[in-house]
Enzyme design. Structure first.
Site, PDB file in Angstrom:
ATOM      1  N   HIS A  34      40.446  47.630  38.359  1.00  0.00           N
ATOM      2  CA  HIS A  34      41.423  46.540  38.373  1.00  0.00           C
ATOM      3  C   HIS A  34      42.767  47.043  37.872  1.00  0.00           C
ATOM      4  CE1 HIS A  34      41.015  45.586  34.012  1.00  0.00           C
ATOM      5  NE2 HIS A  34      39.701  45.718  34.167  1.00  0.00           N
ATOM      6  N   ASP A  69      45.298  45.106  36.640  1.00  0.00           N
ATOM      7  CA  ASP A  69      45.931  44.320  35.577  1.00  0.00           C
ATOM      8  C   ASP A  69      45.371  44.712  34.211  1.00  0.00           C
ATOM      9  OD1 ASP A  69      43.410  43.219  36.384  1.00  0.00           O
ATOM     10  OD2 ASP A  69      43.889  41.323  35.408  1.00  0.00           O
ATOM     11  N   ASP A  83      40.649  50.130  29.529  1.00  0.00           N
ATOM     12  CA  ASP A  83      40.298  48.951  30.342  1.00  0.00           C
ATOM     13  C   ASP A  83      41.477  48.572  31.229  1.00  0.00           C
ATOM     14  OD1 ASP A  83      39.193  46.667  31.365  1.00  0.00           O
ATOM     15  OD2 ASP A  83      39.483  45.473  29.563  1.00  0.00           O
ATOM     16  N   GLU A 110      41.650  40.824  37.483  1.00  0.00           N
ATOM     17  CA  GLU A 110      40.287  40.813  36.907  1.00  0.00           C
ATOM     18  C   GLU A 110      40.274  40.131  35.558  1.00  0.00           C
ATOM     19  OE1 GLU A 110      36.769  41.908  34.688  1.00  0.00           O
ATOM     20  OE2 GLU A 110      38.814  42.443  34.133  1.00  0.00           O
ATOM     21  N   GLU A 111      41.357  40.287  34.794  1.00  0.00           N
ATOM     22  CA  GLU A 111      41.341  39.837  33.402  1.00  0.00           C
ATOM     23  C   GLU A 111      41.525  38.324  33.240  1.00  0.00           C
ATOM     24  OE1 GLU A 111      40.335  41.523  31.077  1.00  0.00           O
ATOM     25  OE2 GLU A 111      40.809  43.651  31.353  1.00  0.00           O
TER      26      GLU A 111
HETATM   27 ZN   LIG Z   1      38.330  45.690  32.544  1.00  0.00          ZN
END
Ligand SMILES: [Zn+2]
Length: 466
Positions: free
Chosen positions: A105, A107, A137, A171-172
């Site tokens: 992802h 973002d 992440d 995604e977040e």
């Molecule tokens: Zn993540």
């Protein structure tokens, strides 16, 4: 090229079969340094979500791929809104096997800069680490995926599977990037057999590798809101129509209800794999957790661990409470939000019926807050799993490669719903403390050596799954 007939335990001792392939011509030190430079530049592209701004990240990755002669498409800009995008690229091969997808992802979650010791969007490289929001992440993994793909192309290694690269927006927050991608571009995924993305940590505890983790399953959020209605009045004169006591009775029953224990295949393997790290009867219990859970002493010890408890049953956490906003006002309504997480093989209708039965009050109104995602439980006996075991054992011959279930949620179910075998795969060996403090916290960072390790490790996994 594959070692399908050789037992996995022998693999670590066999000289790499690819010794004569051009893969050996890669200068891993310089590829590691190049990956660090690219990650540093990528972390400087601020994709804090909200608002996301993933289009800038997509353009950055697109240009890195273009330099290698790999065309990447920026997609879904209209559907995702201003400044937002998904990215798609494919390394075409001559082979006839099904494709493998690398998904990340674009973002990141917000930062509070005053708690950081570096500018979180500077891409600082210092003290042996690359620092910045997204280092773990998951921009770090995204760049490792991209560089492993580029290294495969440069090396000229013969590939039987196309390699797909996908960067998703959002995604977040809502997971809308993956949802839109799957809805609009299922054709691009038609030949994809395997998919790797976040959600499988390789756990290092105080410098000691505990295991390589492959995420084959995750729990499903099944959040419920329960509401009791009553009649508003003055708090100086108690009434039977006050909805608060009735809500409390319902919550009391839920709080004291023990959801049944249930062992899924990946969780059974996880306990079996970690058992040798224990001694005595604890080792015996973990090696066959389903049997152990029938014994009170074993059950008490195992479920006392909050992670183990959470992967062995559906869980209920009472969280948000709302009723009156003034001490002397009896409210007309009282409600609670309940964080319920289901094991992947559970039926939502049956679970809801079970909860309604436990509460046993028809005045309690139930509402599912969000439609639950598709369940995620992927098979373990696959060529990809064997490739990961082989690459891991080449690095750490004694290490367990196991299948801890994720109790949180990722975009994986969105892809799994298409029938794709979907694994959580982390290319790094991350200190538990770095993961704990950095992911969604402050001073997120990944080791320079870890980045170099990760790109070589993923490269080997992709080579071995051919
Ligand atoms: Zn993540």
């Amino acid at each position: 090229m594959r070692l399908a007939t050789v037992s996995l335990s022998l693999l670590c001792c066999i000289a790499p079969l690819a010794a004569q392939t051009p893969a050996q011509s890669i200068d891993w030190d310089s590829l590691g340094a190049e990956t660090v430079r690219n990650l540093s530049a990528y972390l400087a592209v601020n994709t804090t979500n909200p608002p996301g701004n993933e289009l800038a990240a997509a353009r950055f990755l697109q240009q890195l791929l273009a330099k290698e002669g790999i065309e990447a498409q920026i997609l879904d800009t209209t559907e995702l809104g201003p400044g937002r995008a998904n990215l798609y690229a494919r390394l075409h091969t001559a082979g006839g096997k099904k494709a493998i997808a690398l998904v990340n992802h674009l973002d990141v979650v917000p930062v509070t800069p005053r708690f950081w010791s570096v500018d979180p969007f500077s891409g600082a490289v210092k003290d042996g680490y690359v620092w910045g929001r997204g280092a773990l992440d998951m921009k770090g993994e995204g760049i490792v995926q991209l560089m492993a793909l580029i290294a495969l192309k440069r090396s000229g290694v013969a590939l039987d599977r196309d390699i797909v690269f996908i960067g998703n927006a959002d995604e977040e927050v809502g997971g809308n990037g993956a949802v839109v991608f799957v809805q609009r571009h299922a054709d691009l995924l038609q030949d994809v057999e395997f998919l790797m993305t976040e959600g499988g940590d390789n756990l290092v505890d105080h410098g000691r590798l505990a295991y390589y983790g492959v995420g084959v399953a995750e729990k499903r959020t099944f959040w419920q809101k329960i509401t009791v209605r009553g009649v508003a009045s003055h708090g100086s004169r108690p009434t039977k129509q006050n909805p608060v006591p009735r809500l409390i009775d319902a919550l009391h029953r839920l709080a004291h209800y023990e959801m049944p224990l249930h062992v899924t295949p990946g969780v059974a393997k996880y306990f079996h794999d970690i058992a040798p790290q224990y001694t005595g009867r604890q080792r015996v219990w973990l090696s066959d957790v389903a049997t152990a859970l029938k014994q009170p002493a074993a059950r008490a010890w195992i479920t006392d661990n909050v992670y183990w408890n959470a992967v062995l049953r559906n869980t209920i956490s009472l969280t948000v409470l709302s009723a009156s906003n003034k001490t002397n006002v009896i409210p007309s309504e009282a409600s609670a939000e309940i964080d319920i997480r289901l094991l992947p093989d559970q039926d939502t209708v049956a679970v809801r019926a079970e909860l309604v039965r436990v509460v046993a009050d028809t005045a309690v109104h139930w509402e599912t807050m969000y439609p639950p995602k598709a369940p995620l439980e992927s098979p373990i006996e696959t060529d990809l799993f064997r490739a990961i075991v082989r690459a891991a054992h080449e690095r750490d011959p004694e290490a367990q490669v196991t299948t801890p279930m994720l109790t949180g949620a990722t975009d994986r179910p969105t892809y799994r719903a298409l029938g794709i075998v979907t694994y959580g795969f982390d290319p790094f060996k991350t200190e538990e403390a770095d993961a704990q403090h950095g992911v969604h916290g402050n001073d997120e960072r990944v080791g320079v050596a870890n980045v170099a390790f990760g790109v070589h490790y993923l490269f080997d996994v992709l080579r071995y799954v051919q």
